[in-house]
Design an enzyme around this catalytic site. Structure first.
Site, PDB file in Angstrom:
ATOM      1  N   ALA A 188      56.479 -10.747  -5.263  1.00 35.15           N
ATOM      2  CA  ALA A 188      55.504 -10.598  -4.172  1.00 35.15           C
ATOM      3  C   ALA A 188      56.068  -9.650  -3.140  1.00 35.15           C
ATOM      4  O   ALA A 188      57.285  -9.589  -2.921  1.00 35.15           O
ATOM      5  CB  ALA A 188      55.197 -11.946  -3.538  1.00 35.15           C
ATOM      6  N   GLN A 197      59.902  -8.698   0.923  1.00 34.52           N
ATOM      7  CA  GLN A 197      59.465  -8.927  -0.436  1.00 34.52           C
ATOM      8  C   GLN A 197      60.371  -9.967  -1.087  1.00 34.52           C
ATOM      9  O   GLN A 197      61.485 -10.223  -0.625  1.00 34.52           O
ATOM     10  CB  GLN A 197      59.424  -7.646  -1.253  1.00 34.52           C
ATOM     11  N   ASP A 213      50.740 -18.712  10.033  1.00 36.98           N
ATOM     12  CA  ASP A 213      50.406 -17.557   9.183  1.00 36.98           C
ATOM     13  C   ASP A 213      49.814 -18.069   7.874  1.00 36.98           C
ATOM     14  O   ASP A 213      50.266 -17.726   6.783  1.00 36.98           O
ATOM     15  CB  ASP A 213      51.670 -16.724   8.921  1.00 36.98           C
TER      16      ASP A 213
END
Length: 522
Positions: free
Chosen positions: A126, A132, A286
């Site tokens: 991802a 990442q 988030d």
């Protein structure tokens, strides 16, 4: 000058990807249609509009990617083709080279990556705006292997974020100076809050500690799984954590085929959110679909898997109690109490009439009760509340900006999972139970338990402290009495001096008069 260059670059990206055409094409006025045709002359805008918007946000940097992530959850506000493209920003941002990631890991741990991990996947699983993730395996001292996820900070993020924040600060200053809503919106404070949370997200050790705190808070709830951090391998630029297994929550059809109870999953999401906000005052801020999965393991089937803890929100006890009372009053349709709470908190001027504010809030909220989520747009409710707030000069609270963003994410997530979800009825029992716990015997017992260690330490000292207090009072009385006596003595001396002076002055006048009489007689 840096802000000027950044502004020019943003304008160039807007023109390069035809965002001006995307905006103007939504208008039906003939002159705007002609203007759009003129502006697009000589530009190749054959790519789909959603793709162009996503690529523009990727080029503009992490702050704009965050904006796209929030928008991607609002399918009630965006066409499906744009929402589908923006959803790729959740975990499909173009990755940086794996060689750079390996170099960051080796620099952080001062060892070759092959000596740290028994296996390391060089292809990232991802990639997001800030970092990442690579999968790997760690071997412990007994030779057992453990699957882990390695998160590596994207290089050069600090400079890009600082440039965008500087531009936002400039815009906030101008908004504060030129707009009549400037003081009420508090743009500088909002940007300062955004600055804080973005810089916190760049420190992966802080993210690891956030995850640990959330994991501790959520123990026993049996609704959400949070990865355990491998603290021996956590630095500012690289962190290693337990690898989690699950299906992305956006794959609703796959979850349904696996036998997951989707309506229950939607209700559990609301419960998790309100638990983190009102019970703990520490919430994942988030929560877009790229950071949420669902476990299919037999022991944890149907539970949420939460990822990426770079941004968390916190609330004080005052904020929690105020918000809980507001939500409870909303769910009971007690709009008068909502108006009173706004005035008591100082969010609106003290001279505001309660009945007028109550009527305005009722006109916004009443049409949306008793409707399923598919018929409610929380974005529209907030927009109408915002329009009402302008009339009553409601001051925006910067510390609640993250909560508002997270609430919009939750609504978007709930809309994808179960459009029939009744947000109000799902949240109302939880909030009423929480309020009862704040004022009932359980709250008193909890406070007594929390204070017990301090009271146990103070009890043996209590007789001495009481004696010292009483003695101090006696000494204080004695000191005050002495001061009063001294003051009285000074006053007496002053009065005596004044009296003697007056007598002397009077005697002088008498003697002067007698001398004058004698001189005339002689």
């Amino acid at each position: 000058m840096t802000r000027l260059y950044r502004g020019i670059y943003i304008l160039w990206i807007v023109l390069r990807f035809g965002l001006d055409e995307l905006l103007l094409s939504g208008f039906k006025q003939p002159w705007l249609i002609r203007l759009t045709r003129v502006l697009t002359i000589g530009r190749n805008l054959s790519a789909p509009r959603g793709q162009r918007l996503r690529q523009a946000l990727e080029h503009l940097g992490p702050i704009f990617v965050k904006l796209g992530q929030v928008l991607s959850t609002r399918r009630d506000l965006l066409p499906n083709d744009i929402a589908d493209e923006l959803a790729k920003l959740q975990d499909q941002v173009p990755p940086f080279p794996s060689e750079v990631a390996v170099a960051s890991i080796e620099r952080a741990f001062v060892r070759p990556v092959d000596q740290i991990f028994s296996r390391f996947d060089r292809v990232p699983v991802a990639s997001a705006s800030i970092a990442q993730v690579h999968f790997a395996s760690l071997r412990n001292s007994s030779g057992q292997e453990r699957e882990v996820a390695v998160k590596v900070l994207r290089p050069g993020m600090l400079k890009v974020i600082d440039k965008d924040l500087e531009l936002m600060r400039t815009m906030a200053v101008w908004l504060d100076r030129l707009s009549t809503d400037g003081k009420r919106l508090k743009p500088r404070e909002v940007v300062a809050e955004f600055d804080k949370y973005l810089h916190d997200e760049l420190d992966l050790v802080r993210e690891a500690s956030n995850a640990t705190q959330l994991r501790r808070n959520m123990e026993g709830l049996n609704l959400v799984l949070i990865p355990e951090m491998v603290w021996d391998y956590c630095t500012r630029d690289v962190i290693v954590m337990e690898r989690m297994h699950g299906i992305p929550i956006s794959h609703v059809d796959a979850l349904r085929q696996a036998g997951v109870d989707i309506p229950k999953l939607a209700r559990d999401g609301v419960t998790i959110f309100f638990t983190q906000v009102f019970r703990d005052g520490f919430f994942h801020a988030d929560m877009h679909p790229g950071n949420i999965q669902v476990s299919l393991a037999p022991a944890t089937f149907g539970q949420y898997v939460s990822l990426d803890f770079g941004i968390v929100g916190t609330l004080t006890e005052f904020d929690k109690e105020y918000l809980a009372q507001n939500f409870t009053a909303f769910f009971r349709r007690d709009y008068k109490r909502v108006a009173e709470l706004h005035i008591e908190s100082g969010w609106v001027p003290a001279h505001t009439r309660v009945d007028e504010l109550e009527s305005a809030i009722r006109s916004v909220c009443e049409p949306y009760f008793d409707r399923p989520l598919k018929e409610i747009s929380l974005g529209m409710v907030l927009m109408r509340l915002f329009q009402t707030s302008r009339r009553f000069q409601v001051e925006i609270q910067p510390q609640l900006v993250l909560l508002q963003k997270t609430l919009l994410n939750i609504e978007g997530l709930g809309r994808q999972l179960d459009p029939e979800l009744d947000l109000w009825s799902t949240a109302k029992p939880f909030l009423e139970k929480w309020m009862l716990e704040q004022i009932g015997p359980q709250r008193l017992w909890k406070q007594l338990k929390d204070e017990a260690p301090r009271l146990a330490k103070m009890l043996p000292e209590l007789p001495r402290l009481v004696h010292a207090f009483l003695q101090r009072d006696k000494d204080e009385e004695r000191r005050q009495l002495m001061e009063l006596i001294q003051m009285q003595q000074r006053t007496n001396r002053t009065l005596q001096a004044i009296l003697l002076l007056a007598l002397g002055f009077f005697a002088g006048l008498v003697i002067t008069a007698l001398l004058g009489v004698w001189s005339l007689a002689g």
